[in-house]
Design a protein around this motif. Sequence first.
Motif, PDB file in Angstrom:
ATOM      1  N   ARG A 108    -100.765 145.698  16.619  1.00  0.00           N
ATOM      2  CA  ARG A 108    -101.203 144.302  16.512  1.00  0.00           C
ATOM      3  C   ARG A 108    -100.159 143.500  16.021  1.00  0.00           C
ATOM      4  NH1 ARG A 108    -106.376 144.192  12.713  1.00  0.00           N
ATOM      5  NH2 ARG A 108    -105.439 144.642  10.822  1.00  0.00           N
ATOM      6  N   LEU A 109    -100.084 142.132  16.211  1.00  0.00           N
ATOM      7  CA  LEU A 109     -99.211 141.244  15.621  1.00  0.00           C
ATOM      8  C   LEU A 109     -99.862 140.499  14.629  1.00  0.00           C
ATOM      9  CD1 LEU A 109     -96.186 140.338  15.984  1.00  0.00           C
ATOM     10  CD2 LEU A 109     -97.091 138.319  17.239  1.00  0.00           C
ATOM     11  N   LYS A 110     -99.224 140.534  13.418  1.00  0.00           N
ATOM     12  CA  LYS A 110     -99.766 139.271  12.374  1.00  0.00           C
ATOM     13  C   LYS A 110     -98.553 138.211  12.198  1.00  0.00           C
ATOM     14  CE  LYS A 110    -100.843 141.251   8.618  1.00  0.00           C
ATOM     15  NZ  LYS A 110    -100.775 141.648   7.083  1.00  0.00           N
ATOM     16  N   VAL A 125     -90.482 125.940  15.387  1.00  0.00           N
ATOM     17  CA  VAL A 125     -91.261 126.745  14.328  1.00  0.00           C
ATOM     18  C   VAL A 125     -90.564 128.026  14.258  1.00  0.00           C
ATOM     19  CG1 VAL A 125     -93.392 125.585  14.927  1.00  0.00           C
ATOM     20  CG2 VAL A 125     -92.714 127.739  16.098  1.00  0.00           C
ATOM     21  N   HIS A 126     -90.561 128.376  12.995  1.00  0.00           N
ATOM     22  CA  HIS A 126     -89.943 129.653  12.489  1.00  0.00           C
ATOM     23  C   HIS A 126     -91.448 130.557  11.948  1.00  0.00           C
ATOM     24  CE1 HIS A 126     -85.765 129.382  11.931  1.00  0.00           C
ATOM     25  NE2 HIS A 126     -85.966 128.196  12.256  1.00  0.00           N
ATOM     26  N   MET A 127     -91.887 131.555  12.837  1.00  0.00           N
ATOM     27  CA  MET A 127     -92.814 132.432  12.641  1.00  0.00           C
ATOM     28  C   MET A 127     -92.378 133.690  11.879  1.00  0.00           C
ATOM     29  SD  MET A 127     -95.137 130.506  13.852  1.00  0.00           S
ATOM     30  CE  MET A 127     -96.539 131.423  13.415  1.00  0.00           C
ATOM     31  N   GLY A 128     -92.842 134.003  10.666  1.00  0.00           N
ATOM     32  CA  GLY A 128     -92.981 135.187  10.105  1.00  0.00           C
ATOM     33  C   GLY A 128     -93.799 136.276  10.969  1.00  0.00           C
ATOM     34  N   ILE A 129     -93.194 137.302  11.306  1.00  0.00           N
ATOM     35  CA  ILE A 129     -94.122 138.245  12.355  1.00  0.00           C
ATOM     36  C   ILE A 129     -94.033 139.559  11.685  1.00  0.00           C
ATOM     37  CG2 ILE A 129     -94.249 136.865  14.259  1.00  0.00           C
ATOM     38  CD1 ILE A 129     -91.849 138.980  15.029  1.00  0.00           C
ATOM     39  N   GLU A 130     -95.036 140.244  11.544  1.00  0.00           N
ATOM     40  CA  GLU A 130     -95.200 141.878  11.495  1.00  0.00           C
ATOM     41  C   GLU A 130     -95.999 142.453  12.448  1.00  0.00           C
ATOM     42  OE1 GLU A 130     -97.870 144.070   8.002  1.00  0.00           O
ATOM     43  OE2 GLU A 130     -95.928 143.103   7.296  1.00  0.00           O
ATOM     44  N   MET A 131     -95.346 143.396  12.989  1.00  0.00           N
ATOM     45  CA  MET A 131     -96.152 144.480  14.175  1.00  0.00           C
ATOM     46  C   MET A 131     -96.819 145.614  13.197  1.00  0.00           C
ATOM     47  SD  MET A 131     -96.648 145.182  17.762  1.00  0.00           S
ATOM     48  CE  MET A 131     -95.301 144.204  18.086  1.00  0.00           C
ATOM     49  N   GLU A 132     -98.002 145.510  13.146  1.00  0.00           N
ATOM     50  CA  GLU A 132     -98.708 146.652  12.419  1.00  0.00           C
ATOM     51  C   GLU A 132     -98.879 147.848  13.410  1.00  0.00           C
ATOM     52  OE1 GLU A 132    -102.076 144.435  11.211  1.00  0.00           O
ATOM     53  OE2 GLU A 132    -101.328 144.272   9.323  1.00  0.00           O
ATOM     54  N   ILE A 133     -98.999 149.026  12.682  1.00  0.00           N
ATOM     55  CA  ILE A 133     -99.342 150.134  13.514  1.00  0.00           C
ATOM     56  C   ILE A 133    -100.620 150.781  12.704  1.00  0.00           C
ATOM     57  CG2 ILE A 133     -98.587 152.392  14.242  1.00  0.00           C
ATOM     58  CD1 ILE A 133     -95.688 151.583  13.884  1.00  0.00           C
ATOM     59  N   GLU A 134    -101.860 151.093  13.433  1.00  0.00           N
ATOM     60  CA  GLU A 134    -103.008 151.211  13.222  1.00  0.00           C
ATOM     61  C   GLU A 134    -102.914 152.566  12.211  1.00  0.00           C
ATOM     62  OE1 GLU A 134    -107.695 150.928  14.703  1.00  0.00           O
ATOM     63  OE2 GLU A 134    -106.107 152.234  15.984  1.00  0.00           O
ATOM     64  N   ASP A 135    -103.455 152.597  11.136  1.00  0.00           N
ATOM     65  CA  ASP A 135    -103.397 153.846  10.201  1.00  0.00           C
ATOM     66  C   ASP A 135    -102.150 153.879   9.456  1.00  0.00           C
ATOM     67  OD1 ASP A 135    -106.404 153.918  10.490  1.00  0.00           O
ATOM     68  OD2 ASP A 135    -105.833 155.160  12.482  1.00  0.00           O
ATOM     69  N   GLN A 136    -100.981 153.129   9.453  1.00  0.00           N
ATOM     70  CA  GLN A 136     -99.958 153.266   9.034  1.00  0.00           C
ATOM     71  C   GLN A 136     -99.597 152.402   7.996  1.00  0.00           C
ATOM     72  OE1 GLN A 136     -97.749 156.097   9.863  1.00  0.00           O
ATOM     73  NE2 GLN A 136     -99.577 156.706  11.149  1.00  0.00           N
TER      74      GLN A 136
END
Length: 154
Positions: A108-110, A125-136
């Motif tokens: 998912r993306l934050k 706009v500049h968006m700080g993003i993080e692609m999370e991996i479930e349970d990691q």
Amino acid sequence: MQIITSHAEFEQFLGKELGVSSWHTISQEQINKFADATLDHQWIHVDEERAQNEGPFKATIAHGYLTLSLIPYLWKQIVDIQNLKMEINYGIESLRFAQPVIVNSNIRLKAKLSSIVNLRGVTKVHMGIEMEIEDQKKPAFTGEVVFLYHFITT
């Protein structure tokens, strides 16, 4: 989901997290289709048997660029930008892949609004993003994406 209809509304989120998308499962079918579309058939992505027997992750992994290509899809689950003439994916900055996404993982993306500027009627706009991996603990990647929004003005 946030709804934004103008530059002024967008500005209110400066320095704040805009939200998190829903989880998306990376399937082998999606990996294979991406390999076909990009002509990147490296075995670590598409050869399930070899990846299980010889690969460091004991399964296939998604292409890094596949995970990046999901940013627009996941971004639209976080924010509904309305009242637009046009929107443009303008760039990616400071991108770092932190760990691979193993097949059948949920991601998912934050997103957080890092900066916003009005360029003669165009919202950049500049968006700080993080692609999370479930349970990691580590994300798949972190970085900053840049979008241009041409809002309709009355």
